[in-house]
Design an enzyme around this catalytic site. Structure first.
Site, PDB file in Angstrom:
ATOM      1  N   CYS A   1       0.844  -1.196   0.000  1.00 25.81           N
ATOM      2  CA  CYS A   1       0.000   0.000   0.000  1.00 25.81           C
ATOM      3  C   CYS A   1       0.880   1.247   0.000  1.00 25.81           C
ATOM      4  O   CYS A   1       1.852   1.316   0.744  1.00 25.81           O
ATOM      5  CB  CYS A   1      -0.854  -0.049   1.257  1.00 25.81           C
ATOM      6  SG  CYS A   1      -1.638   1.497   1.657  1.00 25.81           S
TER       7      CYS A   1
ATOM      8  N   THR B   1      -0.704   4.380   0.098  1.00 29.83           N
ATOM      9  CA  THR B   1      -1.635   5.473   0.435  1.00 29.83           C
ATOM     10  C   THR B   1      -0.973   6.538   1.322  1.00 29.83           C
ATOM     11  O   THR B   1      -1.149   7.736   1.113  1.00 29.83           O
ATOM     12  CB  THR B   1      -2.891   4.893   1.131  1.00 29.83           C
ATOM     13  OG1 THR B   1      -3.513   3.993   0.211  1.00 29.83           O
ATOM     14  CG2 THR B   1      -3.872   5.975   1.520  1.00 29.83           C
TER      15      THR B   1
HETATM   16  P1  5GP Z   1      -0.839  -6.919   3.944  1.00 34.74           P
HETATM   17  O1  5GP Z   1      -1.282  -8.129   4.688  1.00 34.74           O
HETATM   18  O2  5GP Z   1      -0.232  -7.263   2.628  1.00 34.74           O
HETATM   19  O3  5GP Z   1       0.043  -6.021   4.766  1.00 34.74           O
HETATM   20  O4  5GP Z   1      -2.162  -6.058   3.660  1.00 34.74           O
HETATM   21  C1  5GP Z   1      -3.233  -6.547   2.910  1.00 34.74           C
HETATM   22  C2  5GP Z   1      -4.268  -5.465   2.742  1.00 34.74           C
HETATM   23  O5  5GP Z   1      -3.733  -4.320   2.035  1.00 34.74           O
HETATM   24  C3  5GP Z   1      -5.467  -5.828   1.907  1.00 34.74           C
HETATM   25  O6  5GP Z   1      -6.372  -6.671   2.557  1.00 34.74           O
HETATM   26  C4  5GP Z   1      -6.041  -4.470   1.557  1.00 34.74           C
HETATM   27  O7  5GP Z   1      -6.846  -3.945   2.585  1.00 34.74           O
HETATM   28  C5  5GP Z   1      -4.796  -3.599   1.442  1.00 34.74           C
HETATM   29  N1  5GP Z   1      -4.468  -3.347   0.028  1.00 34.74           N
HETATM   30  C6  5GP Z   1      -4.401  -4.242  -0.981  1.00 34.74           C
HETATM   31  N2  5GP Z   1      -4.047  -3.650  -2.141  1.00 34.74           N
HETATM   32  C7  5GP Z   1      -3.900  -2.338  -1.868  1.00 34.74           C
HETATM   33  C8  5GP Z   1      -3.566  -1.206  -2.665  1.00 34.74           C
HETATM   34  O8  5GP Z   1      -3.295  -1.275  -3.862  1.00 34.74           O
HETATM   35  N3  5GP Z   1      -3.546  -0.009  -2.038  1.00 34.74           N
HETATM   36  C9  5GP Z   1      -3.839   0.110  -0.708  1.00 34.74           C
HETATM   37  N4  5GP Z   1      -3.820   1.322  -0.177  1.00 34.74           N
HETATM   38  N5  5GP Z   1      -4.119  -0.941   0.084  1.00 34.74           N
HETATM   39  C10 5GP Z   1      -4.167  -2.147  -0.496  1.00 34.74           C
END
Ligand code: 5GP
Length: 326
Positions: A167, A169
């Protein structure tokens, strides 16, 4: 740390929840594979459901693919959700899937920014249409919005803006909320209304999963930790004798190109594309995560995962582990 008699083999990671609005009951280990293209796959669900873990299936499977999966693996359906964004076409497809496959009990309504009137109205509409399905909705990071979504018909609120492994953001927009604080605050609000939350994003090791549960999360959703496995979508990439698999954010250039023909001009891509080292069968990773969680419970004297948040306190630190050999 307490002197206690909890043996790790005997720690009970199963939870039972009855949801506020659907009135349905959940049984299982409350860890969820994220509804991302690469991790929210039918192959992932087949393995995870054997261990009573849950998979939020990504939204791009066709109705035909869903029907084939449901016919050949009906045993998995207890532990999967069908996902949708808040667009009209998404909703139409979700309805056709749920009507064709009545055994699916969970709906995952996922938007990058859950703070919009349109999303609240959308949740209300889905609740009216599917009174008995359990609805997961998000993402948000504050107690008031958790309450609003629960009162609008959602059962389980997805919590997390900005913590995800792919992410961007926080970099692109400056928006976000520290995940541990978000979970502590949102769990409190949800539980006050007999609702539930998912801590979504930011776990990079089994210890992080334990901390999310310790902070009050009912479920923990994982993307990056489940990426790179045989059960993930995408081919193995070979480079300099090493193997990798592609993992990308759902609003990355890669996802946008795949699904909607490129990033809309007015929106910045808020996701990265990475090559993660190939990790083989996800069974090994599941064992690692569940083993870690059981061990957490023994350290703090929790015989059940249910007790973990009552046995947890947090102390602010500057680093998680020794950096000596990094
Ligand atoms: P991780 O377990 O990889 O740290 O986080 C997974 C979560 O990241 C997902 O369930 C979703 O909420 C968030 N996420 C997935 N793709 C994106 C993206 O392209 N941008 C953002 N801001 N969040 C994402």
């Amino acid at each position: 740390l307490l002197v206690n008699s909890v043996h790790w083999r005997l720690v009970d990671l199963q939870r039972t929840f009855t949801f506020r609005n659907s009135k349905q009951t959940y049984n299982g280990i409350p860890i969820i594979a994220a509804n991302m293209d690469t991790t929210g796959t039918f192959e992932m669900a087949q393995v995870l459901s054997k261990h009573t873990l849950f998979t939020a299936i990504q939204k791009h499977y066709s109705l035909e693919e869903w029907k084939t999966f449901a016919a050949s693996h009906p045993e998995c359906l207890e532990h999967v959700a069908a996902s949708s964004g808040s667009g009209a076409a998404d909703l139409e497809k979700l309805c056709s899937i749920l009507e064709a496959i009545p055994l699916i009990q969970y709906i995952c309504l996922d938007v990058a920014n859950g703070y919009s009137e349109h999303f609240v109205e959308f949740v209300k509409r889905v609740r009216e249409r599917f009174p008995k399905h359990t609805i997961m909705a998000g993402n948000v990071v504050t107690g008031e919005m958790v309450e609003e979504l629960i009162l609008s018909g959602a059962d389980i609120i997805k919590v997390g803006i900005g913590p995800g492994s792919v992410c961007t953001t926080r970099i692109k927009t400056g928006v976000g909320y520290p995940q541990l604080s978000a979970v502590i605050e949102c769990a409190d609000s949800a539980h006050g209304l007999k609702g539930h939350i998912i801590s979504d994003g930011g776990c990079s090791c089994p210890g992080d999963v334990a901390k999310a549960f310790g902070a009050g999360a009912d479920f923990v959703m994982l993307g990056g930790m489940l990426a790179g496995h045989d059960q993930c979508a995408g081919e193995i990439i070979e480079k300099d004798g090493k193997k990798f698999k592609l993992f990308y954010g759902m609003s990355s250039d890669t996802a946008m190109k795949k699904c909607v023909g490129g990033v809309a001009e007015y929106r910045a891509s808020e996701g990265r594309t990475v090559q993660v080292p190939y990790k083989g069968d996800v069974e090994n990773t599941i064992r690692d995560i569940l083993g870690g969680l059981r061990s957490t419970c023994t350290y703090v004297g929790a015989a059940k995962l249910k007790e973990l948040s009552r046995r947890t306190t947090f102390i602010r630190v500057t680093q998680q582990s020794s950096q000596m050999f990094n």
